[in-house]
Design a protein around this motif. Sequence first.
Motif, PDB file in Angstrom:
ATOM      1  N   ALA A 124       0.709  -1.220  -0.069  1.00 38.16           N
ATOM      2  CA  ALA A 124       0.101   0.043   0.211  1.00 38.16           C
ATOM      3  C   ALA A 124       1.036   1.138   0.004  1.00 38.16           C
ATOM      4  O   ALA A 124       0.429   2.259  -0.330  1.00 38.16           O
ATOM      5  CB  ALA A 124      -1.079  -0.023   1.164  1.00 38.16           C
ATOM      6  N   TYR A 125       2.223   1.001   0.522  1.00 40.34           N
ATOM      7  CA  TYR A 125       2.795   2.432   0.501  1.00 40.34           C
ATOM      8  C   TYR A 125       3.757   2.548  -0.524  1.00 40.34           C
ATOM      9  O   TYR A 125       4.549   3.580  -0.769  1.00 40.34           O
ATOM     10  CB  TYR A 125       3.916   2.354   1.911  1.00 40.34           C
ATOM     11  CG  TYR A 125       4.534   0.800   1.986  1.00 40.34           C
ATOM     12  CD1 TYR A 125       5.737   0.702   1.269  1.00 40.34           C
ATOM     13  CD2 TYR A 125       4.015  -0.164   2.897  1.00 40.34           C
ATOM     14  CE1 TYR A 125       6.447  -0.674   1.323  1.00 40.34           C
ATOM     15  CE2 TYR A 125       4.513  -1.229   2.866  1.00 40.34           C
ATOM     16  CZ  TYR A 125       5.569  -1.470   2.337  1.00 40.34           C
ATOM     17  OH  TYR A 125       6.190  -2.819   2.177  1.00 40.34           O
ATOM     18  N   CYS A 126       3.782   1.743  -1.452  1.00 36.23           N
ATOM     19  CA  CYS A 126       5.171   1.478  -2.121  1.00 36.23           C
ATOM     20  C   CYS A 126       4.733   2.175  -3.942  1.00 36.23           C
ATOM     21  O   CYS A 126       3.912   1.526  -4.428  1.00 36.23           O
ATOM     22  CB  CYS A 126       5.699   0.016  -2.519  1.00 36.23           C
ATOM     23  SG  CYS A 126       7.158   0.066  -3.506  1.00 36.23           S
TER      24      CYS A 126
ATOM     25  N   ASP B 191      10.833   3.966  -8.352  1.00 36.63           N
ATOM     26  CA  ASP B 191      10.300   5.335  -7.818  1.00 36.63           C
ATOM     27  C   ASP B 191       9.617   4.725  -6.654  1.00 36.63           C
ATOM     28  O   ASP B 191       8.313   4.760  -6.563  1.00 36.63           O
ATOM     29  CB  ASP B 191       9.294   5.822  -8.882  1.00 36.63           C
ATOM     30  CG  ASP B 191       8.605   7.167  -8.230  1.00 36.63           C
ATOM     31  OD1 ASP B 191       9.182   7.710  -7.622  1.00 36.63           O
ATOM     32  OD2 ASP B 191       7.359   7.156  -8.848  1.00 36.63           O
ATOM     33  N   ILE B 192      10.042   4.014  -5.543  1.00 36.19           N
ATOM     34  CA  ILE B 192       9.534   3.548  -4.349  1.00 36.19           C
ATOM     35  C   ILE B 192       8.745   4.614  -3.480  1.00 36.19           C
ATOM     36  O   ILE B 192       7.759   4.604  -2.988  1.00 36.19           O
ATOM     37  CB  ILE B 192      10.286   2.487  -3.624  1.00 36.19           C
ATOM     38  CG1 ILE B 192      11.718   3.164  -3.290  1.00 36.19           C
ATOM     39  CG2 ILE B 192      10.351   1.185  -4.351  1.00 36.19           C
ATOM     40  CD1 ILE B 192      12.377   2.321  -2.334  1.00 36.19           C
ATOM     41  N   TYR B 193       9.767   5.854  -3.634  1.00 37.98           N
ATOM     42  CA  TYR B 193       8.888   7.199  -2.994  1.00 37.98           C
ATOM     43  C   TYR B 193       9.492   8.258  -3.789  1.00 37.98           C
ATOM     44  O   TYR B 193      10.632   8.122  -4.247  1.00 37.98           O
ATOM     45  CB  TYR B 193       9.174   7.119  -1.319  1.00 37.98           C
ATOM     46  CG  TYR B 193      10.801   6.932  -1.136  1.00 37.98           C
ATOM     47  CD1 TYR B 193      11.702   7.918  -1.218  1.00 37.98           C
ATOM     48  CD2 TYR B 193      11.124   5.509  -0.531  1.00 37.98           C
ATOM     49  CE1 TYR B 193      13.097   7.935  -0.867  1.00 37.98           C
ATOM     50  CE2 TYR B 193      12.672   5.648  -0.458  1.00 37.98           C
ATOM     51  CZ  TYR B 193      13.248   6.717  -0.529  1.00 37.98           C
ATOM     52  OH  TYR B 193      14.597   6.440  -0.171  1.00 37.98           O
TER      53      TYR B 193
ATOM     54  N   TYR C 107       9.197   6.399   6.629  1.00 34.17           N
ATOM     55  CA  TYR C 107       8.104   6.080   5.473  1.00 34.17           C
ATOM     56  C   TYR C 107       7.934   7.800   4.783  1.00 34.17           C
ATOM     57  O   TYR C 107       7.916   8.545   5.441  1.00 34.17           O
ATOM     58  CB  TYR C 107       7.007   6.007   6.343  1.00 34.17           C
ATOM     59  CG  TYR C 107       5.671   6.185   5.293  1.00 34.17           C
ATOM     60  CD1 TYR C 107       5.575   5.569   4.111  1.00 34.17           C
ATOM     61  CD2 TYR C 107       4.577   7.275   5.798  1.00 34.17           C
ATOM     62  CE1 TYR C 107       4.274   5.749   3.545  1.00 34.17           C
ATOM     63  CE2 TYR C 107       3.741   7.416   4.767  1.00 34.17           C
ATOM     64  CZ  TYR C 107       3.487   6.759   3.532  1.00 34.17           C
ATOM     65  OH  TYR C 107       2.469   6.893   3.002  1.00 34.17           O
ATOM     66  N   ILE C 108       7.951   7.720   3.575  1.00 35.71           N
ATOM     67  CA  ILE C 108       7.678   8.671   3.063  1.00 35.71           C
ATOM     68  C   ILE C 108       6.498   8.622   1.843  1.00 35.71           C
ATOM     69  O   ILE C 108       6.614   7.660   1.022  1.00 35.71           O
ATOM     70  CB  ILE C 108       8.881   9.157   1.880  1.00 35.71           C
ATOM     71  CG1 ILE C 108      10.295   9.219   2.699  1.00 35.71           C
ATOM     72  CG2 ILE C 108       8.893  10.368   1.114  1.00 35.71           C
ATOM     73  CD1 ILE C 108      11.417   9.225   1.987  1.00 35.71           C
ATOM     74  N   ALA C 109       5.470   9.396   2.090  1.00 35.78           N
ATOM     75  CA  ALA C 109       4.289   9.119   1.388  1.00 35.78           C
ATOM     76  C   ALA C 109       4.404   9.265  -0.397  1.00 35.78           C
ATOM     77  O   ALA C 109       5.103  10.392  -0.751  1.00 35.78           O
ATOM     78  CB  ALA C 109       3.194   9.925   1.803  1.00 35.78           C
TER      79      ALA C 109
ATOM     80  N   VAL D 178      12.633  -1.838   9.113  1.00 34.18           N
ATOM     81  CA  VAL D 178      11.467  -1.368   9.237  1.00 34.18           C
ATOM     82  C   VAL D 178      11.187  -0.019   8.559  1.00 34.18           C
ATOM     83  O   VAL D 178      12.502   0.548   8.432  1.00 34.18           O
ATOM     84  CB  VAL D 178      10.594  -1.547  10.556  1.00 34.18           C
ATOM     85  CG1 VAL D 178      10.556  -2.896  11.209  1.00 34.18           C
ATOM     86  CG2 VAL D 178      11.340  -0.526  11.400  1.00 34.18           C
ATOM     87  N   MET D 179      10.165   0.479   8.286  1.00 29.81           N
ATOM     88  CA  MET D 179       9.804   1.834   8.106  1.00 29.81           C
ATOM     89  C   MET D 179       9.427   2.511   9.276  1.00 29.81           C
ATOM     90  O   MET D 179       8.717   1.978  10.040  1.00 29.81           O
ATOM     91  CB  MET D 179       8.860   2.068   6.987  1.00 29.81           C
ATOM     92  CG  MET D 179       9.296   1.836   5.432  1.00 29.81           C
ATOM     93  SD  MET D 179       8.129   2.101   4.176  1.00 29.81           S
ATOM     94  CE  MET D 179       7.597   0.445   4.587  1.00 29.81           C
ATOM     95  N   VAL D 180       9.834   3.833   9.596  1.00 30.45           N
ATOM     96  CA  VAL D 180       9.535   4.642  10.692  1.00 30.45           C
ATOM     97  C   VAL D 180       8.543   5.614  10.294  1.00 30.45           C
ATOM     98  O   VAL D 180       8.552   6.410   9.417  1.00 30.45           O
ATOM     99  CB  VAL D 180      10.730   5.042  11.355  1.00 30.45           C
ATOM    100  CG1 VAL D 180      10.613   6.101  12.578  1.00 30.45           C
ATOM    101  CG2 VAL D 180      11.809   4.379  11.578  1.00 30.45           C
TER     102      VAL D 180
HETATM  103  N1  5AD Z   1       8.780   5.264   1.961  1.00 28.40           N
HETATM  104  C1  5AD Z   1       9.791   4.824   2.505  1.00 28.40           C
HETATM  105  N2  5AD Z   1      10.249   3.717   2.409  1.00 28.40           N
HETATM  106  C2  5AD Z   1       9.722   2.697   1.340  1.00 28.40           C
HETATM  107  N3  5AD Z   1       9.906   1.688   1.069  1.00 28.40           N
HETATM  108  C3  5AD Z   1       8.946   1.228   0.004  1.00 28.40           C
HETATM  109  N4  5AD Z   1       8.116   2.184  -0.050  1.00 28.40           N
HETATM  110  C4  5AD Z   1       8.684   3.277   0.786  1.00 28.40           C
HETATM  111  C5  5AD Z   1       8.051   4.376   1.156  1.00 28.40           C
HETATM  112  N5  5AD Z   1       7.035   5.071   0.218  1.00 28.40           N
HETATM  113  C6  5AD Z   1      10.988   0.607   1.534  1.00 28.40           C
HETATM  114  C7  5AD Z   1      10.433  -0.557   2.181  1.00 28.40           C
HETATM  115  C8  5AD Z   1      11.091  -1.550   1.268  1.00 28.40           C
HETATM  116  C9  5AD Z   1      12.410  -0.994   0.826  1.00 28.40           C
HETATM  117  C10 5AD Z   1      12.969  -1.520  -0.240  1.00 28.40           C
HETATM  118  O1  5AD Z   1      12.133   0.495   0.646  1.00 28.40           O
HETATM  119  O2  5AD Z   1      10.797  -0.542   3.533  1.00 28.40           O
HETATM  120  O3  5AD Z   1      11.467  -2.666   2.150  1.00 28.40           O
END
Ligand code: 5AD
Length: 356
Positions: A54-56, A304-306, A219-221, A187-189
């Motif tokens: 959902a975040y990626c 482009d994960i974030y 975590y970055i939206a 983890v993501m924080v």
């Molecule tokens: N923000 C920060 N980190 C992310 N990852 C994936 N999407 C995001 C995001 N939106 C991180 C996950 C994954 C790693 C490769 O990148 O923790 O395991």
Amino acid sequence: MKRAEIEHWLRETDGARLDELWQRADAVRREHVGDAVHLRGLIEISNVCGRACAYCGIRSGNRQLERYRLTTRELLECMRRALALGYGTLVLQGGEDPALDPEWLASIIRRVKARTSLAVTLSLGERSPNELALWRNAGADRYLLRFETSDRDLFARLHPSRPGRSSDRIALLGTLRELGYETGSGVMVGLPGQTYTSLARDIELFGELDLDMIGVGPYIAHPATPLAEHEADFRAAPGEQTPNTELMTCKVVALARLVCPRSNIPATTALATISADGRALGLLRGANVIMPNITPLRYRALYDIYPDKACLHEDADTFDMELKTRIAAIGRCVATGQGESPNCTARRQSAACAWN
Ligand code: 5AD
């Protein structure tokens, strides 16, 4: 360190007390893994992904994104770049690309291991035990798989499973360890829905899993994801929800160092993305690894994960020079060799002793 004490630190706001935490983490880092900073050449081999996290931003549902997969020639070119820059490890990271041929990757791993003294780290998501064994037998040394959160409900809400296959990353980390991989997680924080208590549990779990490598970033939206769109539905109660800040990420890095003194801990690109001196800060608060991105620049923006990743325009050679200057500026040096974690070395030695 138990969960309650960890949570106490996560909630700490007093500057003098926090300075104490940074100093403790830095002293433990120096004692157990030393002053040398390991550089890992990160290659993003494919942004094709069959999952819907959902975040990626590279989730399968993001139809706006152009997809790529590196060719053998491009990969070997990256390998030569890593060697030229003196890096001791290649990290091959990618989405869960269903069309990535496991045999093709095994042949690449064999070539790298036959021709160079590079360590090979894989970070390719939840793969089958057969694939993981194939790559391990081909010579892969390490595997990174973040468990993202120890809160099972939150994990399930964020990671729709594949039809008929539930995902259990903690179990998979056990499989990786049994296969003989040096094993990393993290983890993501500040994930929406992550509470202080569950983040404290995550850190406690780093210790219980006896991790060799721990990657944590904020975590970055990403706007093209359900989590960004429905963030309010996920958020924990005010006072419980962890923030996705530089400070909270540094606390997690420092606490991870105290819980796992001998593990390798990177100052991550995500931390550098939200904070101009994130890499140096991480190194001063427990980290001992940097993973410079050596993916060909033309593909960088597509992984482009974030948004606005710090490495988007960082040409590998220019970045390498700047990085080495910055490492020297904080009184540290650049490591040579593969840089296995002392945690893994000690475990291998005690296993060898048990056999004798
Ligand atoms: N923000 C920060 N980190 C992310 N990852 C994936 N999407 C995001 C995001 N939106 C991180 C996950 C994954 C790693 C490769 O990148 O923790 O395991």
